[in-house]
Design a protein around this motif. Structure first.
Motif, short mmCIF file in Angstrom:
data_model
loop_
_atom_site.label_atom_id
_atom_site.label_comp_id
_atom_site.label_asym_id
_atom_site.label_seq_id
_atom_site.Cartn_x
_atom_site.Cartn_y
_atom_site.Cartn_z
N PHE A 7 0.84 -1.20 0.00
CA PHE A 7 0.00 0.00 0.00
C PHE A 7 0.87 1.25 0.00
CE2 PHE A 7 -2.43 3.24 2.45
CZ PHE A 7 -3.46 3.45 1.53
N THR A 8 1.88 1.28 0.86
CA THR A 8 2.77 2.44 0.93
C THR A 8 3.50 2.65 -0.39
OG1 THR A 8 3.10 2.14 3.31
CG2 THR A 8 4.77 3.42 2.14
N TYR A 26 -6.86 12.78 -1.31
CA TYR A 26 -6.38 11.65 -0.51
C TYR A 26 -7.21 10.41 -0.82
CZ TYR A 26 -3.87 15.14 2.29
OH TYR A 26 -3.04 16.14 2.70
N ALA A 27 -8.52 10.59 -0.97
CA ALA A 27 -9.42 9.47 -1.24
C ALA A 27 -9.13 8.83 -2.60
CB ALA A 27 -10.87 9.93 -1.17
N GLN A 28 -8.84 9.64 -3.60
CA GLN A 28 -8.51 9.10 -4.92
C GLN A 28 -7.25 8.25 -4.85
OE1 GLN A 28 -8.32 12.86 -7.01
NE2 GLN A 28 -10.21 12.41 -8.13
N LYS A 31 -7.98 4.92 -3.05
CA LYS A 31 -8.72 4.01 -3.91
C LYS A 31 -7.81 3.39 -4.97
CE LYS A 31 -12.96 3.70 -6.59
NZ LYS A 31 -14.13 4.40 -7.10
N LEU A 32 -6.99 4.20 -5.61
CA LEU A 32 -6.06 3.69 -6.61
C LEU A 32 -5.07 2.68 -6.02
CD1 LEU A 32 -5.21 6.97 -8.56
CD2 LEU A 32 -6.39 4.95 -9.48
N ALA A 33 -4.70 2.91 -4.76
CA ALA A 33 -3.74 2.02 -4.09
C ALA A 33 -4.40 0.76 -3.54
CB ALA A 33 -3.03 2.78 -2.98
N GLY A 34 -5.71 0.63 -3.71
CA GLY A 34 -6.39 -0.59 -3.33
C GLY A 34 -7.07 -0.59 -1.98
N LYS A 35 -7.09 0.55 -1.30
CA LYS A 35 -7.77 0.64 0.00
C LYS A 35 -8.65 1.89 0.00
CE LYS A 35 -4.47 -1.76 2.92
NZ LYS A 35 -3.71 -1.72 4.16
N PRO A 36 -9.88 1.77 -0.51
CA PRO A 36 -10.76 2.94 -0.61
C PRO A 36 -11.02 3.66 0.71
CG PRO A 36 -11.77 1.01 -1.63
CD PRO A 36 -10.49 0.57 -1.03
N HIS A 37 -10.87 2.94 1.81
CA HIS A 37 -11.09 3.55 3.12
C HIS A 37 -9.76 3.88 3.81
CE1 HIS A 37 -15.33 2.81 2.76
NE2 HIS A 37 -15.07 1.56 2.44
N GLY A 38 -8.68 3.90 3.05
CA GLY A 38 -7.35 4.13 3.61
C GLY A 38 -6.88 5.57 3.55
N TRP A 44 -0.90 9.83 6.46
CA TRP A 44 0.27 9.48 7.26
C TRP A 44 1.49 9.25 6.37
CZ3 TRP A 44 3.75 5.52 7.79
CH2 TRP A 44 4.54 5.57 8.93
N ILE A 45 1.31 8.53 5.27
CA ILE A 45 2.42 8.26 4.35
C ILE A 45 2.95 9.57 3.77
CG2 ILE A 45 3.03 7.23 2.12
CD1 ILE A 45 0.92 4.99 2.90
N LEU A 46 2.07 10.44 3.35
CA LEU A 46 2.49 11.73 2.78
C LEU A 46 3.24 12.55 3.81
CD1 LEU A 46 2.41 13.44 0.22
CD2 LEU A 46 0.28 14.40 1.02
N ASN A 47 2.74 12.57 5.04
CA ASN A 47 3.39 13.33 6.10
C ASN A 47 4.76 12.75 6.45
OD1 ASN A 47 3.52 15.27 8.29
ND2 ASN A 47 3.17 13.55 9.64
N SER A 48 4.86 11.45 6.54
CA SER A 48 6.11 10.84 7.00
C SER A 48 7.14 10.64 5.89
CB SER A 48 5.82 9.49 7.66
OG SER A 48 5.28 8.58 6.73
N SER A 49 6.72 10.67 4.63
CA SER A 49 7.64 10.36 3.53
C SER A 49 7.85 11.48 2.53
CB SER A 49 7.12 9.13 2.77
OG SER A 49 6.97 8.03 3.61
#
Length: 67
Positions: A7-8, A26-28, A31-38, A44-49
């Motif tokens: 996912f990351t 963020y929702a798009q 969803k593209l990454a395979g976790k529509p509710h993620g 968190w990933i954007l903030n930390s990376s």
């Protein structure tokens, strides 16, 4: 440093592919990454990376159209 989850890796890849002059929510990305509710995971990933991965953080917006 821990190994990145699929996912990351996908989130980072999709954020890097946002073209100049375009934005994604963020929702798009979730969803593209395979976790529509993620959505929180994307935040968190954007903030930390964003620095270590040189991510265009300013191209990712929330549902209200804000950074």
């Amino acid at each position: 440093m821990a190994e990145k989850t699929e996912f990351t890796k996908k989130v980072i890849s999709f954020i890097k592919k946002i073209p100049r002059g375009k934005v994604a929510t963020y929702a798009q990305i979730a969803k593209l990454a395979g976790k529509p509710h993620g959505v929180r995971g994307v935040v968190w990933i954007l903030n930390s990376s964003s620095q270590s991965e040189d991510l265009p953080w300013h191209r990712v917006i929330n549902a209200k159209g804000r950074i």
